[in-house]
Design an enzyme around this catalytic site. Structure first.
Site, mmCIF file in Angstrom:
data_model
loop_
_atom_site.group_PDB
_atom_site.id
_atom_site.type_symbol
_atom_site.label_atom_id
_atom_site.label_comp_id
_atom_site.label_asym_id
_atom_site.label_seq_id
_atom_site.Cartn_x
_atom_site.Cartn_y
_atom_site.Cartn_z
ATOM 1 N N PHE A 104 -64.741 -94.180 47.151
ATOM 2 C CA PHE A 104 -65.428 -93.025 47.730
ATOM 3 C C PHE A 104 -66.939 -93.222 47.657
ATOM 4 O O PHE A 104 -67.455 -93.693 46.643
ATOM 5 C CB PHE A 104 -65.105 -91.758 46.931
ATOM 6 C CG PHE A 104 -63.664 -91.368 46.913
ATOM 7 C CD1 PHE A 104 -63.132 -90.573 47.910
ATOM 8 C CD2 PHE A 104 -62.829 -91.781 45.880
ATOM 9 C CE1 PHE A 104 -61.799 -90.194 47.884
ATOM 10 C CE2 PHE A 104 -61.496 -91.402 45.850
ATOM 11 C CZ PHE A 104 -60.976 -90.609 46.849
ATOM 12 N N HIS A 117 -67.202 -83.912 54.010
ATOM 13 C CA HIS A 117 -65.741 -84.084 54.105
ATOM 14 C C HIS A 117 -65.385 -85.410 53.420
ATOM 15 O O HIS A 117 -65.566 -86.487 53.990
ATOM 16 C CB HIS A 117 -65.333 -84.057 55.582
ATOM 17 C CG HIS A 117 -63.878 -83.820 55.815
ATOM 18 N ND1 HIS A 117 -63.407 -83.007 56.830
ATOM 19 C CD2 HIS A 117 -62.785 -84.287 55.169
ATOM 20 C CE1 HIS A 117 -62.083 -82.988 56.789
ATOM 21 N NE2 HIS A 117 -61.684 -83.765 55.789
ATOM 22 N N VAL A 118 -64.888 -85.282 52.202
ATOM 23 C CA VAL A 118 -64.653 -86.463 51.357
ATOM 24 C C VAL A 118 -63.612 -87.392 51.995
ATOM 25 O O VAL A 118 -62.674 -86.927 52.654
ATOM 26 C CB VAL A 118 -64.229 -86.010 49.932
ATOM 27 C CG1 VAL A 118 -62.861 -85.340 49.916
ATOM 28 C CG2 VAL A 118 -64.287 -87.171 48.963
ATOM 29 N N HIS A 119 -63.796 -88.702 51.853
ATOM 30 C CA HIS A 119 -62.879 -89.692 52.446
ATOM 31 C C HIS A 119 -62.898 -90.974 51.625
ATOM 32 O O HIS A 119 -63.910 -91.320 51.026
ATOM 33 C CB HIS A 119 -63.257 -89.966 53.907
ATOM 34 C CG HIS A 119 -64.708 -90.293 54.114
ATOM 35 N ND1 HIS A 119 -65.698 -89.333 54.070
ATOM 36 C CD2 HIS A 119 -65.338 -91.462 54.345
ATOM 37 C CE1 HIS A 119 -66.875 -89.902 54.282
ATOM 38 N NE2 HIS A 119 -66.683 -91.199 54.439
ATOM 39 N N PHE A 120 -61.750 -91.643 51.626
ATOM 40 C CA PHE A 120 -61.548 -92.846 50.816
ATOM 41 C C PHE A 120 -61.569 -94.074 51.724
ATOM 42 O O PHE A 120 -60.786 -94.176 52.669
ATOM 43 C CB PHE A 120 -60.195 -92.744 50.092
ATOM 44 C CG PHE A 120 -59.924 -93.847 49.105
ATOM 45 C CD1 PHE A 120 -60.202 -93.665 47.759
ATOM 46 C CD2 PHE A 120 -59.367 -95.054 49.515
ATOM 47 C CE1 PHE A 120 -59.941 -94.679 46.840
ATOM 48 C CE2 PHE A 120 -59.110 -96.071 48.593
ATOM 49 C CZ PHE A 120 -59.397 -95.879 47.253
#
Ligand SMILES: [Zn+2]
Length: 160
Positions: A104, A117-120
């Site tokens: 992340f 908007h959190v994303h991996f």
């Protein structure tokens, strides 16, 4: 319509980003080589990065619009990790990378492209991969079109 890697498209996306969250926008569109979503789980989806660091750069994203990991419930966080592992297996089978960067970026200072908007990220790596991608007018040149990468990942997803 197939995606073309052009500065024009990049400008188009930048202007989209100013109007709203790209991940919230893409998840509302039908899946295909336009929105680049390769898989949908109950709580998260897997999408090709439109501006990949390397060929096959994918992201696991929760449907819910939250900025950071502690804002997500346990089930969503768990599904992110399970889909990240599946993504790793798919990329290993289809592209045989020599390594991966996974993780992340949270906050602008950490390099997050989409802040809210959190994303991996799952980034396949090869020795010398920063050399075979040349810079052209500020855009990276990849060895295949995103639409081709999309079809390869989507086809392999169900086989792994
Ligand atoms: Zn969002």
């Amino acid at each position: 319509m197939s995606f073309l890697w052009t500065p024009w498209r990049m400008e188009y996306i930048r202007s989209e980003k100013r109007q709203g969250c790209i991940f919230c926008t893409e998840q509302k569109l039908p899946d295909g080589s336009e929105n680049l979503i390769v898989f949908r789980g109950p709580l998260t989806f897997v999408i090709l990065n439109r501006f990949p660091y390397t060929c096959g750069h994918l992201m696991v994203v929760p449907y819910i619009h939250k900025a950071s990991l502690e804002d997500l419930d346990v089930a969503t966080r768990s599904e992110i990790m399970e889909n990240a592992v599946h993504t790793l297996e798919v990329l290993k089978k289809e592209y045989q990378p020599q390594g991966f960067n996974m993780g992340f970026n949270i906050g602008e200072v950490a390099g997050a492209g989409v802040l809210d908007h959190v994303h991996f990220h799952v980034v396949p790596r090869w020795g010398g991969d920063t050399n075979f991608m040349s810079a052209l007018g500020g855009a990276r040149v990849l060895p295949e079109l995103l639409s081709e990468t999309y079809e390869r990942i989507k086809r392999t997803w169900d086989e792994v």
